[in-house]
Motif scaffolding. Structure first.
Motif, PDB file in Angstrom:
ATOM      1  N   GLN A 198       0.826  -1.201   0.000  1.00 42.86           N
ATOM      2  CA  GLN A 198       0.000   0.000   0.000  1.00 42.86           C
ATOM      3  C   GLN A 198       0.861   1.252   0.000  1.00 42.86           C
ATOM      4  O   GLN A 198       0.533   2.246  -0.673  1.00 42.86           O
ATOM      5  N   GLN A 199       1.978   1.221   0.740  1.00 43.00           N
ATOM      6  CA  GLN A 199       2.877   2.371   0.760  1.00 43.00           C
ATOM      7  C   GLN A 199       3.542   2.569  -0.596  1.00 43.00           C
ATOM      8  O   GLN A 199       3.659   3.709  -1.073  1.00 43.00           O
ATOM      9  N   ARG A 200       3.967   1.468  -1.207  1.00 40.93           N
ATOM     10  CA  ARG A 200       4.565   1.564  -2.543  1.00 40.93           C
ATOM     11  C   ARG A 200       3.566   2.111  -3.555  1.00 40.93           C
ATOM     12  O   ARG A 200       3.914   2.900  -4.435  1.00 40.93           O
ATOM     13  N   TYR A 201       2.317   1.693  -3.414  1.00 39.83           N
ATOM     14  CA  TYR A 201       1.269   2.182  -4.315  1.00 39.83           C
ATOM     15  C   TYR A 201       1.097   3.697  -4.152  1.00 39.83           C
ATOM     16  O   TYR A 201       1.013   4.436  -5.133  1.00 39.83           O
ATOM     17  N   ALA A 202       1.081   4.142  -2.897  1.00 38.49           N
ATOM     18  CA  ALA A 202       0.909   5.578  -2.632  1.00 38.49           C
ATOM     19  C   ALA A 202       2.116   6.368  -3.123  1.00 38.49           C
ATOM     20  O   ALA A 202       1.969   7.440  -3.727  1.00 38.49           O
ATOM     21  N   ASP A 203       3.327   5.848  -2.853  1.00 39.56           N
ATOM     22  CA  ASP A 203       4.546   6.559  -3.257  1.00 39.56           C
ATOM     23  C   ASP A 203       4.647   6.708  -4.771  1.00 39.56           C
ATOM     24  O   ASP A 203       5.198   7.704  -5.269  1.00 39.56           O
TER      25      ASP A 203
END
Length: 231
Positions: free
Chosen positions: A151-156
């Protein structure tokens, strides 16, 4: 208690079930105990009941003209204490979006089936479902860090990292595989149950609507008895 009937367009089956159930609740003295609404998973807001449904309701001394279709939404799902659908496809569509409604969503004829063999099978399916939910919860707990990272990679990446979708799909597949045995057993048990679908009369002649209404009335009579015992 909040009771919600659901079909496809909320102009035929659930549009008939709602007033027919209110009539029975009043006769049983339960009109102040149970609030009834209806909705459709693909309804157009404000659409009137179909001509056949209106005819059936008028013949029962009910006002079919008063009905306006309501699309099923998150608020209605939260409002309902019990959701009764007209077919398996409606039940499936609800649970795909509202898995948290699992314990309160049933097909109408499934909910009122009092055949001992059917009840036994449904109880076994409930146990399997509970086991599957426990396994899924454990899986999600064990992979919480992995999911947070994705999820963090998606947001970044602003949703531009194609590898995230692939890894999420792989995680979803592993989740499904973790309960594959329960899913297969439930399908086997479900094949032994009677057909709980109530046929859609939309576009059919009046006799088909009358047959659907009779099918609904048999189920609703059983429903009133069950609710009277539980309330």
């Amino acid at each position: 208690m909040n009771l919600l009937f659901v079909c496809t367009g909320n102009t035929c089956r659930s549009a008939m079930a709602e007033p027919l159930m209110r009539k029975r609740l009043a006769a049983a003295g339960l009109e102040n105990e149970v609030e009834v609404r209806s909705a459709g998973i693909a309804a157009f807001a404000g659409q009137p009941a179909s001509k056949g449904a209106k005819h059936v309701l008028t013949a029962q001394g009910l006002d079919g003209d008063a009905h306006m279709a309501t699309p099923l939404d998150d608020e209605l799902v939260r409002w309902a204490d019990l959701i009764l659908t007209m077919s398996q496809s409606h039940k499936r569509a609800i649970l795909e979006r509202h898995f948290d409604a699992l314990e309160k969503t049933f097909q109408l004829k499934e909910f009122v089936d009092d055949d001992p063999e059917s009840v036994k099978i449904l109880d076994m399916m409930d146990e399997l479902q509970a086991e599957a939910q426990t396994k899924q919860a454990l899986f999600m707990a064990e992979h919480a860090d992995e999911l947070d990272s994705l999820q963090q990679r998606y947001a970044d990446s602003g949703g531009q990292d194609p590898t995230v979708d692939a890894e999420l799909a792989a995680l979803q597949q592993r989740l499904e595989e973790s309960v594959q045995a329960e899913a297969e057993k439930m399908m086997e048990l479900a094949s032994k149950l009677p057909d709980y679908d109530i046929a859609d009369p939309y576009g059919s002649d009046l006799p088909v609507y009358e047959q659907t209404a009779r099918e609904l009335e048999i189920a609703l009579d059983k429903l009133v008895v069950r609710l009277k015992e539980e309330l």
